[in-house]
Design an enzyme around this catalytic site. Structure first.
Site, PDB file in Angstrom:
ATOM      1  CG  ASP A 134      33.656  28.686  44.127  1.00  0.00           C
ATOM      2  OD1 ASP A 134      32.730  29.489  43.886  1.00  0.00           O
ATOM      3  OD2 ASP A 134      33.845  27.661  43.457  1.00  0.00           O
ATOM      4  CE1 TYR A 148      31.871  37.370  41.834  1.00  0.00           C
ATOM      5  CE2 TYR A 148      33.750  38.786  42.293  1.00  0.00           C
ATOM      6  CZ  TYR A 148      32.398  38.501  42.433  1.00  0.00           C
ATOM      7  OH  TYR A 148      31.593  39.355  43.146  1.00  0.00           O
ATOM      8  CG  PHE A 190      31.073  38.393  47.503  1.00  0.00           C
ATOM      9  CD1 PHE A 190      30.244  37.667  46.661  1.00  0.00           C
ATOM     10  CD2 PHE A 190      31.187  37.990  48.820  1.00  0.00           C
ATOM     11  CE1 PHE A 190      29.544  36.563  47.120  1.00  0.00           C
ATOM     12  CE2 PHE A 190      30.497  36.893  49.298  1.00  0.00           C
ATOM     13  CZ  PHE A 190      29.674  36.175  48.444  1.00  0.00           C
ATOM     14  CG  HIS A 210      25.832  32.957  46.850  1.00  0.00           C
ATOM     15  ND1 HIS A 210      26.022  33.682  45.693  1.00  0.00           N
ATOM     16  CD2 HIS A 210      27.083  32.691  47.328  1.00  0.00           C
ATOM     17  CE1 HIS A 210      27.315  33.839  45.475  1.00  0.00           C
ATOM     18  NE2 HIS A 210      27.988  33.252  46.449  1.00  0.00           N
TER      19      HIS A 210
END
Length: 220
Positions: free
Chosen positions: A65, A67, A78, A186
């Site tokens: 999800d 930031y 990202f 991740h």
């Protein structure tokens, strides 16, 4: 507040708007964005799709999800905008992609990737300020399930990078033989420090895949 989009994705979004979950998603988003700070800004929620037309999609990056810090999320998974301090996950992505020195010099804005056909998505496209995972139950997962099914049906070969457990669960939607799926942990420090991120060489594998289908490499 209603999710809308023009251009090549309009057909997909129109189909979703006719499904029962979609009105609930829009209603929940309206409540959340009116109740307090949420990220990214509402008009940036579908920015990844806006920047990469359907027929231009060559690579899909799927994370978790957005930031949840002020000023960080800009609608591309990202990525951060120019002048924003790079979050640890983004630093790890750039280190794996470019090496330590070039990663330090990179602004953190991944918009140039999108302009080359890299669709930067999360499984959930919004979040409350300071509360990671807070919008996981709004309906976004159904939306991104449908999006991956739609991409799977496209004729052009696409390589999918599924980063983290939430993203990896979506692999079941990518079945067409012209596509390829790569998975890893991740890029967050927790996962990277346990050895689940570095060394998977996804960025080189992407370019090998693209070249094998007569396409240009991505200039990371």
């Amino acid at each position: 507040m209603q999710l809308t989009i023009e251009g090549s994705w309009a057909t997909f979004l129109k189909a979703q708007s006719q499904r029962p979950y979609f009105d609930d998603l829009c209603r929940h988003l309206t409540n959340e964005y009116q109740s307090g700070p949420c990220f990214p800004e509402f008009d940036l929620l579908l920015r990844g799709l806006i920047l990469v037309p359907v027929e231009k999609v060559r690579v899909v990056v799927l994370g978790q999800d957005p930031y949840h810090g002020v000023g960080q999320a800009n609608g591309l998974a990202f990525s951060v905008s120019q002048g924003i301090t790079k979050p640890p996950s983004l630093n790890n992505i750039l280190k794996e992609c470019l090496g330590d020195q070039k990663a330090k010099q990179h602004s953190g804005d991944l918009t140039p990737w999108a302009h080359q056909g890299v669709l930067l998505l999360n499984t959930v496209l919004s979040v409350r300020q300071g509360q990671a995972g807070s919008h996981q139950k709004l309906g976004w997962t159904t939306f991104t399930d449908a999006l991956l099914e739609f991409l799977n049906d496209l004729k052009q070969p696409i390589i999918f990078l599924l980063w983290g457990n939430m993203a990896q669960k979506k692999a079941r939607f990518i079945e067409a033989p012209q596509h390829r799926v790569l998975t890893s942990g991740h890029p967050s420090p927790l996962s990277a420090n346990r050895g689940y991120w570095f060394g998977h060489d996804h960025f080189n594998q992407v370019n090998h895949f693209l070249e094998g289908h007569g396409q240009k490499r991505i200039d990371w």
